[in-house]
Write a protein that holds these residues in place. Sequence first.
Motif, PDB file in Angstrom:
ATOM      1  N   LEU A  14       0.833  -1.192   0.000  1.00 46.61           N
ATOM      2  CA  LEU A  14       0.000   0.000   0.000  1.00 46.61           C
ATOM      3  C   LEU A  14       0.871   1.247   0.000  1.00 46.61           C
ATOM      4  CD1 LEU A  14      -2.740  -1.022   2.585  1.00 46.61           C
ATOM      5  CD2 LEU A  14      -2.907  -1.058   0.097  1.00 46.61           C
ATOM      6  N   LEU A  15       0.396   2.286  -0.664  1.00 47.21           N
ATOM      7  CA  LEU A  15       1.094   3.570  -0.653  1.00 47.21           C
ATOM      8  C   LEU A  15       0.990   4.176   0.744  1.00 47.21           C
ATOM      9  CD1 LEU A  15       2.489   5.847  -2.267  1.00 47.21           C
ATOM     10  CD2 LEU A  15       0.220   6.749  -2.775  1.00 47.21           C
ATOM     11  N   ARG A  16       2.107   4.664   1.272  1.00 52.30           N
ATOM     12  CA  ARG A  16       2.143   5.191   2.639  1.00 52.30           C
ATOM     13  C   ARG A  16       2.153   6.714   2.685  1.00 52.30           C
ATOM     14  NH1 ARG A  16       0.375   0.954   5.490  1.00 52.30           N
ATOM     15  NH2 ARG A  16       1.567  -0.943   4.987  1.00 52.30           N
ATOM     16  N   ASP A  17       2.933   7.326   1.788  1.00 48.99           N
ATOM     17  CA  ASP A  17       3.104   8.776   1.853  1.00 48.99           C
ATOM     18  C   ASP A  17       3.118   9.342   0.438  1.00 48.99           C
ATOM     19  OD1 ASP A  17       3.910  11.431   2.286  1.00 48.99           O
ATOM     20  OD2 ASP A  17       5.035  10.874   4.080  1.00 48.99           O
ATOM     21  N   TRP A  18       2.272  10.345   0.183  1.00 41.94           N
ATOM     22  CA  TRP A  18       2.181  10.954  -1.145  1.00 41.94           C
ATOM     23  C   TRP A  18       3.502  11.622  -1.542  1.00 41.94           C
ATOM     24  CZ3 TRP A  18      -1.198  10.127  -4.785  1.00 41.94           C
ATOM     25  CH2 TRP A  18      -1.321  11.022  -5.852  1.00 41.94           C
ATOM     26  N   THR A  71      -7.032  15.343  -8.480  1.00 41.98           N
ATOM     27  CA  THR A  71      -7.077  15.965  -7.161  1.00 41.98           C
ATOM     28  C   THR A  71      -6.175  17.186  -7.005  1.00 41.98           C
ATOM     29  OG1 THR A  71      -5.335  14.511  -6.295  1.00 41.98           O
ATOM     30  CG2 THR A  71      -7.608  13.737  -6.117  1.00 41.98           C
ATOM     31  N   GLN A  72      -5.258  17.414  -7.967  1.00 42.74           N
ATOM     32  CA  GLN A  72      -4.329  18.533  -7.822  1.00 42.74           C
ATOM     33  C   GLN A  72      -4.316  19.490  -9.016  1.00 42.74           C
ATOM     34  OE1 GLN A  72      -0.801  15.919  -6.345  1.00 42.74           O
ATOM     35  NE2 GLN A  72      -0.522  17.897  -5.355  1.00 42.74           N
ATOM     36  N   GLU A  73      -4.469  18.968 -10.220  1.00 41.94           N
ATOM     37  CA  GLU A  73      -4.288  19.797 -11.407  1.00 41.94           C
ATOM     38  C   GLU A  73      -5.596  20.302 -11.995  1.00 41.94           C
ATOM     39  OE1 GLU A  73      -1.936  17.573 -14.164  1.00 41.94           O
ATOM     40  OE2 GLU A  73      -0.375  17.133 -12.691  1.00 41.94           O
ATOM     41  N   ASN A  74      -6.657  19.508 -11.949  1.00 46.05           N
ATOM     42  CA  ASN A  74      -7.920  19.892 -12.586  1.00 46.05           C
ATOM     43  C   ASN A  74      -8.594  21.046 -11.854  1.00 46.05           C
ATOM     44  OD1 ASN A  74      -7.447  17.868 -14.360  1.00 46.05           O
ATOM     45  ND2 ASN A  74      -9.243  16.653 -13.871  1.00 46.05           N
ATOM     46  N   GLN A  75      -9.250  21.934 -12.616  1.00 40.46           N
ATOM     47  CA  GLN A  75      -9.927  23.084 -12.017  1.00 40.46           C
ATOM     48  C   GLN A  75     -11.104  22.658 -11.142  1.00 40.46           C
ATOM     49  OE1 GLN A  75     -10.989  25.801 -15.148  1.00 40.46           O
ATOM     50  NE2 GLN A  75      -8.879  26.491 -15.469  1.00 40.46           N
ATOM     51  N   LEU A  88      -8.290  16.701  -1.268  1.00 43.23           N
ATOM     52  CA  LEU A  88      -7.430  17.872  -1.357  1.00 43.23           C
ATOM     53  C   LEU A  88      -6.220  17.772  -0.445  1.00 43.23           C
ATOM     54  CD1 LEU A  88     -10.251  20.589  -1.354  1.00 43.23           C
ATOM     55  CD2 LEU A  88      -9.180  19.472  -3.313  1.00 43.23           C
ATOM     56  N   ASP A  89      -6.185  16.764   0.394  1.00 47.49           N
ATOM     57  CA  ASP A  89      -5.094  16.562   1.349  1.00 47.49           C
ATOM     58  C   ASP A  89      -4.258  15.358   0.923  1.00 47.49           C
ATOM     59  OD1 ASP A  89      -4.228  15.060   4.119  1.00 47.49           O
ATOM     60  OD2 ASP A  89      -4.152  17.243   4.313  1.00 47.49           O
ATOM     61  N   PRO A  90      -2.937  15.387   1.136  1.00 47.80           N
ATOM     62  CA  PRO A  90      -2.099  14.236   0.754  1.00 47.80           C
ATOM     63  C   PRO A  90      -2.568  12.911   1.346  1.00 47.80           C
ATOM     64  CG  PRO A  90      -0.710  16.114   1.302  1.00 47.80           C
ATOM     65  CD  PRO A  90      -2.115  16.517   1.623  1.00 47.80           C
ATOM     66  N   LYS A  91      -3.060  12.939   2.585  1.00 45.58           N
ATOM     67  CA  LYS A  91      -3.548  11.692   3.194  1.00 45.58           C
ATOM     68  C   LYS A  91      -4.771  11.164   2.448  1.00 45.58           C
ATOM     69  CE  LYS A  91      -1.836  12.622   7.875  1.00 45.58           C
ATOM     70  NZ  LYS A  91      -2.215  12.823   9.301  1.00 45.58           N
TER      71      LYS A  91
END
Length: 573
Positions: A14-18, A71-75, A88-91
């Motif tokens: 599993l991914l742990r940290d963005w 979640t980061q680039e799209n308007q 909107l949060d890395p978690k």
Amino acid sequence: MKDRVNQDIGAKGLLRDWADINWKLVKKRVRNLRQRIYRASQQGEWKKVRSLMKLMLRSYSNLLLAVRRVTQENQGKQTPGVDNEVALDPKDRVHLTNKMRKLTPWKAKPTKRIYIPKSNGKRRPLGIPTIQNRVAQAIVKNALEPYWEPHFEPNSFGFRPGRSCHDAIAQVWLRCNNKTADTWILDADIKGAFDNISHKYVLNAIGKAPGRELIKQWLKAGYVENEIFKATESGTPQGGIISPLLANIALNGLEEYLNQFTEKRYYDRKPGSKGTGKASLIRKRYGYIRYADDFIITAQSREEIEAIVPKVREWLKERGLELNENKTKICKTEKGFNFLGFHVIRHGKCLTFPEKEKVLAFLRELRQWLKTNKETTPEMVVRYLNPRLRGFANYYRFGASKRVFSYIDYQVWKMLWRWSTRKHPKKKLWWIMGKYFKPYRNRSKVFTAIVKDRRGKLTPMSVISIADIPIERHVKVKGNASPDDSSLKEYWDKRRTKYGKSYWSKGTKLRKVAENQGWKCPICAEHLLNGEDLHTHHKIKISEGGDDGVKNLVHLHKACHLQLHKKERRLDA
């Protein structure tokens, strides 16, 4: 074929940290897969295309890139669907990524219907998918888009990688500017294109490509409005990431259809050339330029335009579409027509001006803001106006816009003078002029705010003059060129760098920063001008003694900048 992205961070577990994601490696792997799909599609190796598309659909790097874009680039990253979820949060992004890995197969949920105002006073319906469906659409798009890119038409410019509305305007100029130019225009508009596209036609065009069943689910998912579910029998929702691509697939082929109408022309041979008598040339009767669902057809006579209109109606009918009779018109280039915010007119040569209605609407927006913000500070006025003025000028600087820019500067000065006199109704005019309007460079009376910089030093901040922005001729993208074509890497790097040189004026500090880093983002190694928003980062923080010099600055993509700060905060902890 094996997907080597399983060696990437978090691929096995599993991914742990963005902040741990190696975006340079992620983007490289997705880019390589897109290029392989493009090359195989171009060469007609359909079995290889299917294998590579399947590989892209299960690529872990593609999933990471899809989550980043949604979640980061799209308007619309802050707009939730019927699930009321955003990330909107890395978690939250980590949680979404791990959740998407378990969703097999994906099940489409209905979109959320919202409305946004249009320039004519009406409202445009948008269908906002759930965040999981948006990510899934971004994944499928990365597989489907390079498959279709070699087969799209050269004069289709809307919602395609590496192409813009300025390419469409440049093609209009080329078609209407030479001595044998087309002088009649069919300015066409499709009635509710996104809402009426035939599902059957789109699915038949896609064929048995991997991801077809997911696309079918998204098309048939319906929408929820005022908590009432409504089914969709046609159309693709505006607001979906894959919708523009599906619209391009549905509208592909009209240029090829028009190219079959040709005529043979005779002309006198040049002195000294071989042969006797008149020379002949096979010429295409019609020119064609399309941006999304807006297109124009050019010809040399009104009769030719009138003859093609019924054929265009029949062609659109197969796709479930029809012309909007209220907006579709036939006109002569000498009288001019509006296209993509520009007014195109021919007076001996073809000229492209900013459309009058767009200019007036822009000025109304600025006036309204100043009227409703009478008590705000001069600093906030400058910070509001400058980005909007610069954005307007950057869009129209490729046309004959110098006179319009000067007019806008004059109108903005008058707005600011009225704002200043309303703010201080009891003060003398000379006092107001001295407080707000100061000499700046070659200009004598410029609206200026005195603000404190990060070190507490007083520094002036002035409203820009867009008349100072140089007018340039936009160079149209060549033929069927695509960023997914690996043989054109040098061409696209040069094209983006050329755009960057006009984005930052020669001799400016920000231009030197871009040149020092070779026009590349050091975090993801992508070109700075790849379509993502940019941020200028201080290598040594101001609070730690850093300065604003060229050597202490670096341009980063906004998403890369956020990741860099996340790593720094983690190290400080």
